[in-house]
Motif scaffolding. Sequence first.
Motif, PDB file in Angstrom:
ATOM      1  N   ASP A 160      -2.436  -9.471  14.832  1.00 54.44           N
ATOM      2  CA  ASP A 160      -2.933  -8.259  15.079  1.00 54.44           C
ATOM      3  C   ASP A 160      -2.091  -6.877  15.088  1.00 54.44           C
ATOM      4  OD1 ASP A 160      -5.352  -9.569  15.642  1.00 54.44           O
ATOM      5  OD2 ASP A 160      -4.801 -10.093  17.877  1.00 54.44           O
ATOM      6  N   VAL A 161      -0.679  -7.532  15.564  1.00 51.18           N
ATOM      7  CA  VAL A 161       0.465  -6.290  15.482  1.00 51.18           C
ATOM      8  C   VAL A 161       0.436  -5.763  14.160  1.00 51.18           C
ATOM      9  CG1 VAL A 161       2.765  -5.785  15.595  1.00 51.18           C
ATOM     10  CG2 VAL A 161       1.281  -7.086  17.646  1.00 51.18           C
ATOM     11  N   GLY A 162       0.409  -6.635  12.909  1.00 51.01           N
ATOM     12  CA  GLY A 162       0.603  -6.203  11.689  1.00 51.01           C
ATOM     13  C   GLY A 162      -0.465  -5.618  11.116  1.00 51.01           C
ATOM     14  N   VAL A 163      -1.618  -5.782  11.514  1.00 52.47           N
ATOM     15  CA  VAL A 163      -2.743  -4.874  11.211  1.00 52.47           C
ATOM     16  C   VAL A 163      -2.980  -3.678  11.511  1.00 52.47           C
ATOM     17  CG1 VAL A 163      -5.397  -4.966  11.376  1.00 52.47           C
ATOM     18  CG2 VAL A 163      -4.299  -6.922  10.743  1.00 52.47           C
ATOM     19  N   VAL A 164      -2.588  -3.327  13.063  1.00 52.50           N
ATOM     20  CA  VAL A 164      -2.471  -2.003  13.685  1.00 52.50           C
ATOM     21  C   VAL A 164      -1.355  -1.431  13.185  1.00 52.50           C
ATOM     22  CG1 VAL A 164      -1.912  -0.988  15.783  1.00 52.50           C
ATOM     23  CG2 VAL A 164      -3.376  -3.073  16.002  1.00 52.50           C
ATOM     24  N   ALA A 165      -0.242  -1.997  12.666  1.00 52.47           N
ATOM     25  CA  ALA A 165       0.985  -1.189  12.006  1.00 52.47           C
ATOM     26  C   ALA A 165       0.599  -0.760  10.726  1.00 52.47           C
ATOM     27  CB  ALA A 165       2.057  -2.233  11.877  1.00 52.47           C
ATOM     28  N   LEU A 166      -0.299  -1.558   9.908  1.00 52.17           N
ATOM     29  CA  LEU A 166      -0.425  -1.068   8.756  1.00 52.17           C
ATOM     30  C   LEU A 166      -1.592   0.074   8.691  1.00 52.17           C
ATOM     31  CD1 LEU A 166      -0.015  -2.042   5.859  1.00 52.17           C
ATOM     32  CD2 LEU A 166      -1.931  -3.449   5.825  1.00 52.17           C
ATOM     33  N   ARG A 167      -2.445  -0.065   9.524  1.00 51.81           N
ATOM     34  CA  ARG A 167      -3.510   1.090   9.850  1.00 51.81           C
ATOM     35  C   ARG A 167      -2.834   2.349  10.008  1.00 51.81           C
ATOM     36  NH1 ARG A 167      -7.601  -1.349  13.751  1.00 51.81           N
ATOM     37  NH2 ARG A 167      -8.151   0.916  13.799  1.00 51.81           N
ATOM     38  N   ILE A 168      -1.766   2.323  10.710  1.00 53.94           N
ATOM     39  CA  ILE A 168      -0.853   3.489  11.298  1.00 53.94           C
ATOM     40  C   ILE A 168       0.029   3.834  10.207  1.00 53.94           C
ATOM     41  CG2 ILE A 168       0.803   4.310  12.988  1.00 53.94           C
ATOM     42  CD1 ILE A 168      -0.236   2.633  14.780  1.00 53.94           C
ATOM     43  N   LEU A 169       0.428   3.033   9.198  1.00 52.34           N
ATOM     44  CA  LEU A 169       1.302   3.554   8.337  1.00 52.34           C
ATOM     45  C   LEU A 169       0.596   4.194   7.146  1.00 52.34           C
ATOM     46  CD1 LEU A 169       4.096   2.940   6.682  1.00 52.34           C
ATOM     47  CD2 LEU A 169       3.317   0.823   5.921  1.00 52.34           C
ATOM     48  N   LEU A 170      -0.610   3.566   6.809  1.00 46.06           N
ATOM     49  CA  LEU A 170      -1.130   4.220   5.573  1.00 46.06           C
ATOM     50  C   LEU A 170      -1.401   5.722   5.792  1.00 46.06           C
ATOM     51  CD1 LEU A 170      -3.832   1.357   4.690  1.00 46.06           C
ATOM     52  CD2 LEU A 170      -1.538   2.133   3.306  1.00 46.06           C
ATOM     53  N   PRO A 171      -1.871   6.317   6.689  1.00 47.54           N
ATOM     54  CA  PRO A 171      -1.918   7.972   6.687  1.00 47.54           C
ATOM     55  C   PRO A 171      -0.608   8.684   6.749  1.00 47.54           C
ATOM     56  CG  PRO A 171      -3.275   6.881   8.495  1.00 47.54           C
ATOM     57  CD  PRO A 171      -2.439   5.556   7.739  1.00 47.54           C
ATOM     58  N   ILE A 172       0.307   7.854   7.383  1.00 48.62           N
ATOM     59  CA  ILE A 172       1.693   8.863   7.177  1.00 48.62           C
ATOM     60  C   ILE A 172       2.345   8.521   5.752  1.00 48.62           C
ATOM     61  CG2 ILE A 172       4.044   8.676   7.807  1.00 48.62           C
ATOM     62  CD1 ILE A 172       3.035   7.580  10.579  1.00 48.62           C
ATOM     63  N   TYR A 173       2.164   7.360   5.257  1.00 46.91           N
ATOM     64  CA  TYR A 173       2.631   7.069   3.762  1.00 46.91           C
ATOM     65  C   TYR A 173       1.691   8.058   2.778  1.00 46.91           C
ATOM     66  CZ  TYR A 173       4.473   3.980   0.168  1.00 46.91           C
ATOM     67  OH  TYR A 173       5.148   3.590  -0.982  1.00 46.91           O
ATOM     68  N   ALA A 174       0.666   8.244   3.295  1.00 45.24           N
ATOM     69  CA  ALA A 174      -0.351   9.029   2.275  1.00 45.24           C
ATOM     70  C   ALA A 174       0.242  10.538   2.194  1.00 45.24           C
ATOM     71  CB  ALA A 174      -1.896   9.137   2.566  1.00 45.24           C
ATOM     72  N   ILE A 175       0.476  10.841   3.347  1.00 45.77           N
ATOM     73  CA  ILE A 175       1.099  12.364   3.414  1.00 45.77           C
ATOM     74  C   ILE A 175       2.380  12.559   2.972  1.00 45.77           C
ATOM     75  CG2 ILE A 175       1.841  13.893   5.211  1.00 45.77           C
ATOM     76  CD1 ILE A 175       0.071  12.872   7.400  1.00 45.77           C
ATOM     77  N   VAL A 176       3.298  11.499   2.998  1.00 49.29           N
ATOM     78  CA  VAL A 176       4.523  11.349   2.433  1.00 49.29           C
ATOM     79  C   VAL A 176       4.298  11.518   0.589  1.00 49.29           C
ATOM     80  CG1 VAL A 176       6.558   9.908   1.628  1.00 49.29           C
ATOM     81  CG2 VAL A 176       5.557  10.117   4.185  1.00 49.29           C
ATOM     82  N   ILE A 177       3.295  10.682   0.181  1.00 51.95           N
ATOM     83  CA  ILE A 177       3.189  10.710  -1.268  1.00 51.95           C
ATOM     84  C   ILE A 177       2.603  11.942  -1.781  1.00 51.95           C
ATOM     85  CG2 ILE A 177       1.594   9.782  -2.973  1.00 51.95           C
ATOM     86  CD1 ILE A 177       1.980   7.121  -1.888  1.00 51.95           C
ATOM     87  N   VAL A 178       1.692  12.406  -1.191  1.00 52.58           N
ATOM     88  CA  VAL A 178       1.101  14.006  -1.594  1.00 52.58           C
ATOM     89  C   VAL A 178       2.170  14.876  -1.465  1.00 52.58           C
ATOM     90  CG1 VAL A 178      -0.498  15.694  -1.038  1.00 52.58           C
ATOM     91  CG2 VAL A 178      -1.162  13.369  -0.961  1.00 52.58           C
TER      92      VAL A 178
END
Length: 557
Positions: free
Chosen positions: A8-26
């Motif tokens: 559950d912790v991994g799932v939540v962490a991944l869901r929070i990571l993706l938006p931040i990661y998307a901003i970084v890539i763009v």
Amino acid sequence: MDFSVIFDVGVVALRILLPIYAIVIVYQCYAAMRRRRRPEKPLVTLLNLATGDKTPVVFWENSIGTTRSSDIIVDDEMVSRNHAVLLRRKEGWFITDTNSESGTYVNGELAEGRVQVYIDDTIEVGDTRFKLLRGDEYNDELRSSWFFRKVSDKPAIKAWKLMLMVTLFHFFMAVEAMFWNDGTNVFSPLLLFGALAVVEWGFFSISYFALRRVSFELEALALFLTGIGVMLLVRQVERSAYVQLIAAAAGMVLFCVIIKLIEDPDKINKFRLPLMIIAVGLLLTSIVFGKVTKGAANWIYIGSISIQPSELVKVIYIIIGASALDKLQTSKNLLEFIIFSMVCVGLLAWMGDFGTALIFFMTFLLIAFMRSGDFKTVILALVAAAIGVIFVLRFKPYVADRFKAWRHAWQYAQAEGYQQTHVLTFIASGGLFGVGVGNGFLKQVAASESDLVFGLVAEEMGVIVAITLALAVAILVIYARAITTRSRSTFYSISACCAAGLLVVQLSLNIFGATDILPLTGVTFPFISSGGSSIMACWGLIAYIKAADERTYSLKR
């Protein structure tokens, strides 16, 4: 610690990571585009022999006239509004008179057609005489586009690192889709990701090592968006995900072919008439053989394969509208383009594809303004469009029914507003970080993977990711406008800006239609929406933006 807690912790962490990661890539994509610039300097200089003023010539094609839209403005009553064009080609510099009243002279002789000019030659327009000097004889500093001002001294991110970031993002999407499996093959997201990675890195290797392109930021951004669209389909219609990937690969081939074809703007102009015939033929084919889908006869089915010809016509339309500058300013060329545009929009309206017709019309306005710099042309076109809308509503009353739910979607939640209300509901349920790839409910609504894909992204990946993807496409207009200051030809300037503008108009209609800000028109979200014809057209369109970058044709790194 209990494994379920770690999960559950991994799932939540991944869901929070993706938006931040998307901003970084763009951000990294656009930062790299901004940093990798060559120092700007004039190509040649024009010396006014009467006043001694020096005018830097920074474009490969330069209009000379009295209008504010001219690249070289001459304050001389004997000079016409669009008097002449000074242009650079592989063989050198040329001057072309564009049907001016007083003519253009080179070293005292009347210029007829394209006339080559050399350093220290004299060019006479009206009563004004210029001397052509070398670019380094202009000593003042040039003004750069704000997009490229105060560029950081730090080196841009390496292309392979940017590609690695994009690939990892898609891998994280695959992992998240595995967490939210619905009883289907748990490893299918990883299999799809593997195929996607092969296509991405194959394209990167060909572009960067075989074609020796000096930059890859724009392609990386397109791959980032394309991969998200592919991975979103893995828990919806897995077969469609592979079809989308194959179409994207074909689009990458089209991307490379278009860049090669338009290397010489003069040669491409020779194909304008055949391309017009092909474009009109494709639209007529849709009318004759097209199957009515969602109210529009814009799909042709060949067995299990469906094609939308109007998407490919978008790519052709840009070529026809963006001729070389010394051809643009002829009345014959302009009249041809206006007639061609009217035919395209008329055929699209006839087949009921009013969303695409609107995209073509908005692109026409942009091309018309960039070609003439005159708001009168745009105003006349808008008046004609208003008359056309009245005509359509009068003789095709079913079109008016589509507007019935506009801004009143909740009143028609079980009828015309069904899709919009579900999009709004599931956007809210997704919140900032989404419910997880494949775990959304909007995928159960028709067209969720195409017309409503903004809502699907917002629900499954969060509003932050959805807005980031929208901005990634929207900012292409700013980037395209900025790079045109160094384009080799007006053909590249106009085609790049209009391709970016077309994508943004399409993006706006998709997002605002799905969220009930505008009427739902059924157009796709560039690169993200499912649809083979659409993804191929998107890759074809960004080829014009790539071609406008003066680094594209360099063999040196």
